[in-house]
Design an enzyme around this catalytic site. Structure first.
Site, short mmCIF file in Angstrom:
data_model
loop_
_atom_site.label_atom_id
_atom_site.label_comp_id
_atom_site.label_asym_id
_atom_site.label_seq_id
_atom_site.Cartn_x
_atom_site.Cartn_y
_atom_site.Cartn_z
N CYS A 86 0.83 -1.21 0.00
CA CYS A 86 0.00 0.00 0.00
C CYS A 86 0.87 1.26 0.00
O CYS A 86 1.51 1.55 -1.00
CB CYS A 86 -0.97 -0.05 1.18
N HIS A 196 -3.48 -5.62 1.31
CA HIS A 196 -2.71 -5.77 2.55
C HIS A 196 -2.58 -7.24 2.96
O HIS A 196 -3.41 -7.72 3.75
CB HIS A 196 -3.39 -5.00 3.68
N GLU A 198 -0.68 -8.50 5.08
CA GLU A 198 -0.44 -8.63 6.53
C GLU A 198 -1.74 -8.61 7.32
O GLU A 198 -1.76 -8.97 8.50
CB GLU A 198 0.52 -7.51 7.01
#
Lengths: 222, 77
Positions: A86, A196, A198
């Site tokens: 991002c 994302h 994560e």
């Protein structure tokens, strides 16, 4: 394997990135401060999401000149693995480590939702644990995620297999050119994506597909 | 001795400028007709001792040449 996750003023996803790296078997992770040019011997660098330096001027434009980024640029030129997520993707584009740029979403709205992705290319360090064409479910949350590259650059990226992830048909959340969600450099050791991974490391929160990006990096490192 | 400079940064031709589109759509709603080709950019004002540095400064930081173009205005203030 030791991951280093950068913390800029305005980063907000660096702790989730550390937790994701720590889920990789036999891996550890530590934060790297933006003002410290020492990478502390890490084997791979993650440039996380957030609003580095307030995103002033242009997203990623100021962070790109921070002391730690000068070291990350050298690390990447020496073949080190660098992942940008991002805002991290925006920083890597501004730094010239990845082709193209991220523009404001075509509808100008913030988008925060789960998106379905297709793995275009699985045979590189960041998606080795996926199959070609494998669907991944990973969230996006951004206002400035519309991928753009000039036509001649895009042609060269196609020729070198640099388009790694696409939004699945009908899923493009921001007007990105060719539904592009993630790209790599020509050498293959730098990868950036708007979704994302994560935030997608546990089925409890909807999907663990994102973990494959981090385990792939560990396998590439050996 | 420094010079007052304005740098205008705008989206490159051919790149969708959603802010410009939004403004262009809003104007007729307020009764302002006959407005087209609206683009929204950035204005950067600065005092500089050596204006010879301006182009390098624009190429390296103030503007991303891939997506934006810039114009330097002197004596405009």
């Amino acid at each position: 394997m030791k991951f280093g996750v950068i913390r800029f003023p305005g980063s907000c996803d660096e702790v989730d990135a550390v937790l994701a790296c720590e889920r990789v078997p036999n891996a550890s992770a530590q934060l790297l401060w933006h003002g410290d040019p020492d990478l502390h011997g890490v084997d791979a660098v993650v440039v996380p999401g957030g609003f580095s330096y307030g995103d002033y001027l242009r997203v990623g434009a100021i962070a790109r000149f921070s002391p730690v980024m000068e070291s990350v640029i050298r690390f990447a030129h020496e073949g080190g693995l660098v992942l940008g997520i991002c805002n991290g993707f925006q920083v890597l584009c501004e730094a010239g480590l990845l082709p193209g740029a991220l523009l404001p979403n075509d509808h100008l709205r913030f988008r925060c939702r789960q998106v379905e992705l297709d793995v275009v290319r699985a045979s590189m360090p960041f998606t080795a644990d996926c199959a070609d064409g494998e669907p991944l479910s990973i969230p996006v949350k951004h206002t400035t995620g519309r991928y753009y590259a000039p036509p001649e650059q895009l042609e060269s990226m196609h020729a070198h297999g640099q388009i790694v992830l696409r939004y699945a048909p009908g899923q493009n959340p921001n007007g990105s050119l060719d539904d592009i969600a993630g790209v790599r450099n020509a050498e293959g050791n730098v990868f950036g994506l708007m979704p994302h991974p994560e935030h997608a490391v546990d089925p409890l929160t909807g999907s663990a597909d994102g973990l494959k990006i981090f385990t792939s990096m560990a396998h590439a490192h050996g | 001795m420094s010079t007052r400079i304005r740098v205008l940064v705008r989206p490159k031709d051919g790149i969708l400028d959603p802010q410009g589109v939004a403004v262009e759509r809003a104007l007729p709603a307020l009764g302002f007709e006959g407005v087209s080709k609206v683009h929204v950019g950035r204005l950067i004002e600065l005092d500089i001792e050596d204006p010879g540095q301006l182009h390098a400064m624009c190429e390296k930081l103030l503007c991303n040449p891939l997506i934006e173009e810039y114009e330097i205005l002197e004596d405009a203030v």
